[in-house]
Design a protein around this motif. Structure first.
Motif, PDB file in Angstrom:
ATOM      1  N   GLU A   1      -8.218  61.259  39.580  1.00 26.64           N
ATOM      2  CA  GLU A   1      -8.356  59.909  39.879  1.00 26.64           C
ATOM      3  C   GLU A   1      -7.096  59.261  40.226  1.00 26.64           C
ATOM      4  O   GLU A   1      -6.286  59.703  39.496  1.00 26.64           O
ATOM      5  CB  GLU A   1      -9.350  59.095  38.803  1.00 26.64           C
ATOM      6  N   GLN A   2      -7.290  58.395  41.020  1.00 30.58           N
ATOM      7  CA  GLN A   2      -5.964  57.792  41.420  1.00 30.58           C
ATOM      8  C   GLN A   2      -5.798  56.785  40.540  1.00 30.58           C
ATOM      9  O   GLN A   2      -6.367  55.985  40.120  1.00 30.58           O
ATOM     10  CB  GLN A   2      -6.067  56.985  42.769  1.00 30.58           C
ATOM     11  N   ARG A   3      -4.297  56.698  39.944  1.00 26.91           N
ATOM     12  CA  ARG A   3      -3.676  55.773  38.789  1.00 26.91           C
ATOM     13  C   ARG A   3      -2.439  55.469  39.370  1.00 26.91           C
ATOM     14  O   ARG A   3      -1.611  56.010  40.281  1.00 26.91           O
ATOM     15  CB  ARG A   3      -3.848  56.281  37.781  1.00 26.91           C
ATOM     16  N   GLU A   4      -1.953  54.120  39.052  1.00 29.52           N
ATOM     17  CA  GLU A   4      -0.479  53.761  39.275  1.00 29.52           C
ATOM     18  C   GLU A   4       0.200  54.630  38.295  1.00 29.52           C
ATOM     19  O   GLU A   4       0.114  54.767  37.079  1.00 29.52           O
ATOM     20  CB  GLU A   4      -0.406  52.141  38.679  1.00 29.52           C
ATOM     21  N   ARG A   5       1.520  55.442  39.008  1.00 32.11           N
ATOM     22  CA  ARG A   5       2.255  55.882  38.294  1.00 32.11           C
ATOM     23  C   ARG A   5       3.596  55.348  37.901  1.00 32.11           C
ATOM     24  O   ARG A   5       4.108  55.469  37.136  1.00 32.11           O
ATOM     25  CB  ARG A   5       2.300  57.435  39.003  1.00 32.11           C
ATOM     26  N   GLU A   6       4.132  54.602  38.962  1.00 33.64           N
ATOM     27  CA  GLU A   6       5.263  53.887  38.830  1.00 33.64           C
ATOM     28  C   GLU A   6       5.442  52.792  39.955  1.00 33.64           C
ATOM     29  O   GLU A   6       4.480  52.774  40.729  1.00 33.64           O
ATOM     30  CB  GLU A   6       6.532  54.686  38.985  1.00 33.64           C
ATOM     31  N   ARG A   7       6.616  51.908  39.607  1.00 38.33           N
ATOM     32  CA  ARG A   7       6.748  50.965  40.555  1.00 38.33           C
ATOM     33  C   ARG A   7       8.060  51.372  41.554  1.00 38.33           C
ATOM     34  O   ARG A   7       8.860  51.926  40.712  1.00 38.33           O
ATOM     35  CB  ARG A   7       7.119  49.729  39.894  1.00 38.33           C
ATOM     36  N   SER A   8       7.948  51.380  42.436  1.00 39.52           N
ATOM     37  CA  SER A   8       9.262  51.693  43.460  1.00 39.52           C
ATOM     38  C   SER A   8       9.993  50.598  44.099  1.00 39.52           C
ATOM     39  O   SER A   8       8.852  49.530  44.768  1.00 39.52           O
ATOM     40  CB  SER A   8       8.862  52.665  44.103  1.00 39.52           C
ATOM     41  N   ALA A   9      11.134  50.411  44.506  1.00 37.34           N
ATOM     42  CA  ALA A   9      11.478  49.604  45.612  1.00 37.34           C
ATOM     43  C   ALA A   9      11.156  49.787  47.174  1.00 37.34           C
ATOM     44  O   ALA A   9      11.489  48.945  47.780  1.00 37.34           O
ATOM     45  CB  ALA A   9      12.842  49.535  45.281  1.00 37.34           C
ATOM     46  N   PHE A  10      10.896  51.259  47.188  1.00 34.18           N
ATOM     47  CA  PHE A  10      10.600  51.655  48.577  1.00 34.18           C
ATOM     48  C   PHE A  10       9.159  52.275  48.815  1.00 34.18           C
ATOM     49  O   PHE A  10       8.566  52.676  47.605  1.00 34.18           O
ATOM     50  CB  PHE A  10      11.559  52.833  48.797  1.00 34.18           C
ATOM     51  N   PRO A  11       8.752  52.219  49.731  1.00 32.11           N
ATOM     52  CA  PRO A  11       7.313  52.628  50.087  1.00 32.11           C
ATOM     53  C   PRO A  11       7.282  54.262  49.990  1.00 32.11           C
ATOM     54  O   PRO A  11       8.337  54.852  50.246  1.00 32.11           O
ATOM     55  CB  PRO A  11       6.845  52.050  51.505  1.00 32.11           C
ATOM     56  N   THR A  12       6.112  54.859  49.548  1.00 30.48           N
ATOM     57  CA  THR A  12       5.929  55.980  49.440  1.00 30.48           C
ATOM     58  C   THR A  12       4.610  56.572  50.146  1.00 30.48           C
ATOM     59  O   THR A  12       4.064  55.674  50.846  1.00 30.48           O
ATOM     60  CB  THR A  12       6.079  56.716  48.022  1.00 30.48           C
ATOM     61  N   GLY A  13       4.353  57.836  50.161  1.00 27.35           N
ATOM     62  CA  GLY A  13       3.287  58.301  50.961  1.00 27.35           C
ATOM     63  C   GLY A  13       2.030  57.401  50.416  1.00 27.35           C
ATOM     64  O   GLY A  13       1.040  57.137  51.423  1.00 27.35           O
ATOM     65  N   ASN A  14       1.844  57.336  49.328  1.00 24.92           N
ATOM     66  CA  ASN A  14       0.566  56.660  48.622  1.00 24.92           C
ATOM     67  C   ASN A  14       1.189  55.519  47.697  1.00 24.92           C
ATOM     68  O   ASN A  14       0.991  55.466  46.705  1.00 24.92           O
ATOM     69  CB  ASN A  14       0.064  57.872  47.911  1.00 24.92           C
ATOM     70  N   SER A  15       1.292  54.467  48.414  1.00 27.64           N
ATOM     71  CA  SER A  15       1.814  53.149  47.544  1.00 27.64           C
ATOM     72  C   SER A  15       1.184  51.939  48.387  1.00 27.64           C
ATOM     73  O   SER A  15       0.701  51.761  49.248  1.00 27.64           O
ATOM     74  CB  SER A  15       3.305  53.209  47.682  1.00 27.64           C
ATOM     75  N   GLN A  16       1.408  50.893  47.430  1.00 28.20           N
ATOM     76  CA  GLN A  16       0.429  49.713  48.003  1.00 28.20           C
ATOM     77  C   GLN A  16       1.770  48.602  47.597  1.00 28.20           C
ATOM     78  O   GLN A  16       2.307  48.613  46.493  1.00 28.20           O
ATOM     79  CB  GLN A  16      -0.556  49.252  47.115  1.00 28.20           C
ATOM     80  N   GLU A  17       2.018  47.753  48.549  1.00 25.91           N
ATOM     81  CA  GLU A  17       3.110  46.568  48.497  1.00 25.91           C
ATOM     82  C   GLU A  17       2.672  45.622  47.752  1.00 25.91           C
ATOM     83  O   GLU A  17       1.427  45.098  48.006  1.00 25.91           O
ATOM     84  CB  GLU A  17       3.779  46.291  49.807  1.00 25.91           C
ATOM     85  N   ILE A  18       3.370  44.985  46.819  1.00 29.92           N
ATOM     86  CA  ILE A  18       2.617  43.628  46.149  1.00 29.92           C
ATOM     87  C   ILE A  18       4.073  42.854  46.078  1.00 29.92           C
ATOM     88  O   ILE A  18       5.073  43.472  45.819  1.00 29.92           O
ATOM     89  CB  ILE A  18       2.214  43.805  44.659  1.00 29.92           C
ATOM     90  N   CYS A  19       3.939  41.470  46.303  1.00 31.99           N
ATOM     91  CA  CYS A  19       5.040  40.518  46.372  1.00 31.99           C
ATOM     92  C   CYS A  19       4.900  39.318  45.523  1.00 31.99           C
ATOM     93  O   CYS A  19       3.765  38.878  45.219  1.00 31.99           O
ATOM     94  CB  CYS A  19       4.927  39.919  47.941  1.00 31.99           C
ATOM     95  N   GLY A  20       5.822  38.837  45.026  1.00 36.89           N
ATOM     96  CA  GLY A  20       5.876  37.489  44.140  1.00 36.89           C
ATOM     97  C   GLY A  20       5.830  36.496  44.968  1.00 36.89           C
ATOM     98  O   GLY A  20       5.840  36.347  46.362  1.00 36.89           O
ATOM     99  N   THR A  21       5.801  35.236  44.281  1.00 35.52           N
ATOM    100  CA  THR A  21       5.626  33.905  45.158  1.00 35.52           C
ATOM    101  C   THR A  21       6.865  33.991  45.859  1.00 35.52           C
ATOM    102  O   THR A  21       7.945  33.758  45.440  1.00 35.52           O
ATOM    103  CB  THR A  21       5.409  32.797  44.218  1.00 35.52           C
TER     104      THR A  21
END
Ligand SMILES: [Zn+2]
Ligand SMILES: [Zn+2]
Ligand SMILES: [Zn+2]
Length: 360
Positions: free
Chosen positions: A225-245
């Motif tokens: 199953e798909q799970r969050e593996r790490e946080r990155s400063a750069f997009p990868t093949g399978n990533s989702q962007e999240i932004c602060g206020t």
């Protein structure tokens, strides 16, 4: 964290001489004509509207303004001579920049009521549309409720706590004293018991979980199953962007940059797999009630191994009509206790055997 720019917004400053609010780009007060002093800071406007005019955008990005060393007037970073007195700006001081002014206010601000004539004015206005008097700053949005102050401790609880602590200390002292007091008794061995066991290790399936790229080669993957593996400063093949206020950073130009800190949640396959591993699959054991312990007979099948061995020995003593059990893992020590033999036992206040000597 990667910073993302959402554009620029015009700031405000308040004239310290006549209290008039001025647009960020105004170098001198629109009401009294005084230049903005260097120590008068820019503030966020009631509503952070993006700057769209090209002149404003150019000013916003030009770098911190320079204050004239002669008359104090703010001049753009690109200026060589003061727009007001013509003085040389090479010795002038640049405005500070980079301070975070606050969270972006993107909702329309409430109207500001004129103190003199009571007219409601849009919050962006610096002068009353009816009477022309300067308008004060729109009231800041109510901040989030402050964290509740830590509750004061009820004195009754403190007293009860102190009493409980005293009782615990007393009980501890009592037990320590009792534990150190010993009694010597003559005892007779009434019973001896032993157990010896050997763990049998064999290959058997086992289920584990790990990231897809860490599943052992021979394992069988059950599901992933798909799970969050790490946080990155750069997009990868399978990533989702999240932004602060988004927040506003003072550019020192009368404008603020609207900035957002963003990062990417990197997803990956997390899998359950089954693999065959050497593990405990059985126990061989023997026990007896004599002084001749022996190890269980071992007959191993293919791919089996012997694991940990354990031995425990129990000697039961008869002391004044009561039974006291002593346990050891030492076979040589066990062999000394012939049933019926007499010993001198030192027994602690808790009933534990502290020392065993042959009876005199
Ligand atoms: Zn003024
Ligand atoms: Zn000047
Ligand atoms: Zn008015």
């Amino acid at each position: 964290m990667a910073k993302q720019s959402l554009g620029y917004t015009e700031l405000e400053w308040t004239c310290p001489f006549c209290n008039t609010r001025n647009k960020g780009r105004a170098k001198v007060c629109v009401n009294c004509g005084a230049p903005q002093p260097k120590d008068v800071k820019f503030e966020q406007a009631a509503e952070d509207k993006p700057v769209t005019d090209s002149e404003g955008l150019e000013m916003a990005k030009a770098g911190p303004d320079i204050h004239c060393p002669f008359c104090g007037t703010r001049n753009p970073a690109t200026a060589v001579k003061c727009s007001r007195c013509g003085g040389d700006l090479t010795e002038g001081e640049r405005r500070e920049a980079g301070q975070v002014l606050g969270a972006q206010q993107s909702k329309p601000a409430a109207d500001v009521i004129c103190d003199y004539c009571g007219t409601a004015n849009p919050a962006a206005n610096t002068k009353c549309k009816n009477c022309g008097s300067p308008l004060r700053k729109a009231a800041p949005k109510p901040a989030a409720a402050p964290a509740p102050a830590p509750a004061k401790m009820n004195p009754a609880f403190l007293i009860i706590g102190a009493i409980v602590a005293l009782i615990i200390c007393g009980a501890l002292a009592f037990f320590v004293l009792r534990g150190t007091q010993t009694e010597t008794n003559v005892a007779r061995v009434s019973d001896v018991n032993w157990t010896r066991s050997i763990v049998v290790m064999g290959l058997a399936p086992v289920t584990r979980n790990t990231w897809a790229d860490q599943v052992p080669q021979n394992a069988e993957v059950n599901y992933c199953e798909q799970r969050e593996r790490e946080r990155s400063a750069f997009p990868t093949g399978n990533s989702q962007e999240i932004c602060g206020t988004p927040y506003i950073v003072d550019e020192g130009t009368g404008f603020g940059e609207m900035v957002q800190d963003c990062e990417y949640i990197v997803y990956d396959d997390y899998c359950e797999y089954t693999t065959v591993e050497l593990q405990p699959i059985g126990l061989l054991d023997e026990s007896g009630s004599d002084l001749s312990p022996f190890w269980p007979e071992t007959r191993l099948e293919q791919d089996q191994q012997l694991g940990d061995r354990r031995e425990t020995y129990q000697i039961t003593f008869e002391v004044d009509g009561e039974s006291v059990v002593y346990e050891t893992t030492n076979a040589a020590e066990f062999a000394r206790f012939q049933p019926g033999s007499e010993w001198q036992l030192e027994i602690s206040g808790f009933g534990n055997i502290v020392d065993i000597q042959p009876a005199p």
